[in-house]
Design a protein around this motif. Structure first.
Motif, PDB file in Angstrom:
ATOM      1  N   TYR A 190       0.851  -1.148  -0.076  1.00  0.00           N
ATOM      2  CA  TYR A 190      -0.107   0.084   0.013  1.00  0.00           C
ATOM      3  C   TYR A 190       0.618   1.321   0.071  1.00  0.00           C
ATOM      4  N   HIS A 191       0.647   2.194  -0.958  1.00  0.00           N
ATOM      5  CA  HIS A 191       1.415   3.396  -1.119  1.00  0.00           C
ATOM      6  C   HIS A 191       0.351   4.493  -0.999  1.00  0.00           C
ATOM      7  N   GLY A 192      -0.508   4.580  -0.116  1.00  0.00           N
ATOM      8  CA  GLY A 192      -1.480   5.421   0.013  1.00  0.00           C
ATOM      9  C   GLY A 192      -2.427   5.699  -1.266  1.00  0.00           C
ATOM     10  N   GLY A 225       2.318  -1.464  -6.727  1.00  0.00           N
ATOM     11  CA  GLY A 225       3.812  -2.119  -7.242  1.00  0.00           C
ATOM     12  C   GLY A 225       4.696  -0.797  -7.420  1.00  0.00           C
ATOM     13  N   LEU A 226       4.693   0.476  -6.692  1.00  0.00           N
ATOM     14  CA  LEU A 226       5.640   1.317  -6.979  1.00  0.00           C
ATOM     15  C   LEU A 226       6.887   0.800  -6.813  1.00  0.00           C
ATOM     16  N   ASP A 227       7.261   0.227  -5.641  1.00  0.00           N
ATOM     17  CA  ASP A 227       8.863  -0.352  -5.204  1.00  0.00           C
ATOM     18  C   ASP A 227       9.210  -1.281  -6.679  1.00  0.00           C
ATOM     19  N   THR A 228       8.446  -1.820  -6.883  1.00  0.00           N
ATOM     20  CA  THR A 228       8.725  -3.032  -8.100  1.00  0.00           C
ATOM     21  C   THR A 228       9.061  -2.306  -9.476  1.00  0.00           C
ATOM     22  N   SER A 283      17.041  -2.703  -4.672  1.00  0.00           N
ATOM     23  CA  SER A 283      15.912  -2.872  -3.842  1.00  0.00           C
ATOM     24  C   SER A 283      14.996  -1.581  -3.946  1.00  0.00           C
ATOM     25  N   GLY A 284      13.876  -1.670  -4.429  1.00  0.00           N
ATOM     26  CA  GLY A 284      12.921  -0.656  -4.170  1.00  0.00           C
ATOM     27  C   GLY A 284      12.207  -0.351  -2.957  1.00  0.00           C
ATOM     28  N   HIS A 285      12.185  -1.340  -2.168  1.00  0.00           N
ATOM     29  CA  HIS A 285      11.651  -1.261  -1.097  1.00  0.00           C
ATOM     30  C   HIS A 285      12.619  -1.231   0.258  1.00  0.00           C
ATOM     31  N   ASN A 317      12.071   6.784   1.528  1.00  0.00           N
ATOM     32  CA  ASN A 317      10.964   7.564   1.985  1.00  0.00           C
ATOM     33  C   ASN A 317       9.739   6.553   1.412  1.00  0.00           C
ATOM     34  N   HIS A 318       8.491   6.714   2.147  1.00  0.00           N
ATOM     35  CA  HIS A 318       7.485   6.037   1.425  1.00  0.00           C
ATOM     36  C   HIS A 318       6.461   6.739   1.079  1.00  0.00           C
ATOM     37  N   SER A 319       6.348   6.771  -0.494  1.00  0.00           N
ATOM     38  CA  SER A 319       5.283   7.455  -0.998  1.00  0.00           C
ATOM     39  C   SER A 319       5.332   8.855  -0.996  1.00  0.00           C
ATOM     40  N   GLY A 375       9.976  12.063  -2.951  1.00  0.00           N
ATOM     41  CA  GLY A 375      10.983  11.465  -3.872  1.00  0.00           C
ATOM     42  C   GLY A 375      10.201  10.026  -4.641  1.00  0.00           C
ATOM     43  N   GLU A 376       9.748   9.168  -4.117  1.00  0.00           N
ATOM     44  CA  GLU A 376       8.974   8.111  -4.778  1.00  0.00           C
ATOM     45  C   GLU A 376       7.860   8.447  -5.673  1.00  0.00           C
ATOM     46  N   THR A 377       7.356   9.538  -5.218  1.00  0.00           N
ATOM     47  CA  THR A 377       6.138  10.037  -6.128  1.00  0.00           C
ATOM     48  C   THR A 377       6.765  10.611  -7.285  1.00  0.00           C
TER      49      THR A 377
HETATM   50 ZN   LIG Z   1       7.879   2.412  -1.895  1.00  0.00          ZN
END
Ligand SMILES: [Zn+2]
Length: 234
Positions: free
Chosen positions: A35-37, A43-46, A118-120, A162-164, A167-169
């Motif tokens: 879950y990324h919000g 699948g964002l990390d993937t 690693s994306g996670h 960071n998580h969602s 940066g990731e977004t």
């Molecule tokens: Zn992520």
């Protein structure tokens, strides 16, 4: 036409061997279903790890393996938050075992440099993958196993774990803009981990230009390291 890189699972044996001969480098994009919000796909990390590995392989050469969407330590089990849905979580022991079996077989198949991106960044998930690489570097001193996350090789003002967040977004907006919906985020209050599943900087100003900046510097820094590793290990 001969290429210096390719997708391992889309090539025939002679094509694989032709690439391996010049560039015995395996890329293992390792992500998660998490879950990324409301604003990002599960699948964002993937996807992040997969795209970065492809861009890196295009630059440096080698074979990109199918991404692995198995991860431990997801937001689902993060203390103090309540996001039970839209995450598929696996045990830490399984993560270690899969990584070990991949590294062992990639070595047996003649790869000299193994790149696990690693994306996670959940812990100890990421540390487990780093530890397996350390073990293999001891066991096979003529090969190199490089487990890392994209923020490891970037300055903190550009990207931190960071998580969602911003940066990731921004990365997701650069690579797969159609999968992001910034409009679902609240406009009248602060973004929090507890309410929005965001850890890190406010994702609302995210944009693809920032994502592109992150990607460009990542590719520059990662390819410099890989070129140095090629000189030493190939
Ligand atoms: Zn992520």
């Amino acid at each position: 036409m001969n290429s210096h890189w390719g997708f391992y699972d889309k090539l025939r044996p002679l094509q694989i061997e032709a690439i391996q001969k010049g560039n015995p480098i395996a890329y293992l994009p390792w992500g998660a279903l998490e879950y990324h919000g409301c604003h990002n796909p599960t699948g964002l990390d993937t996807h992040k790890a997969q795209h970065l590995c492809v861009d890196l392989a295009t630059e440096v050469g080698g074979l990109v393996f199918p991404s692995i969407s198995l991860a431990a330590n997801l937001i689902k089990s993060y203390p103090g938050v309540d996001f039970p849905k839209h995450s598929i979580e696996f045990s830490e022991g399984l993560i270690k075992q899969i990584c070990t079996e991949y590294f062992e077989q990639l070595t047996a198949q003649g790869f000299k440099i193994i790149v696990l991106l690693s994306g996670h960044a959940g812990e100890p998930h990421l540390q487990i993958l780093r530890d397996v690489a350390s073990e293999f570097n001891q066991k096979y001193p003529n090969n190199y196993f490089w487990t890392f996350a994209e923020f490891d090789i970037l300055p903190d003002d550009l990207l931190v774990a960071n998580h969602s967040a911003l940066g990731e977004t921004s990365l997701q907006l650069y690579y797969e803009p159609e999968t992001v919906d910034l409009e679902c985020l609240p406009k009248d209050r602060e973004i929090t981990l507890e309410l929005d599943a965001v850890s890190g900087k406010d994702p609302r100003p995210s944009n693809s230009i920032r994502g592109e900046k992150i990607v460009k510097l990542f590719i520059k820094n990662a390819s410099e390291k890989l070129e140095a590793l090629k000189k030493k290990y190939l």
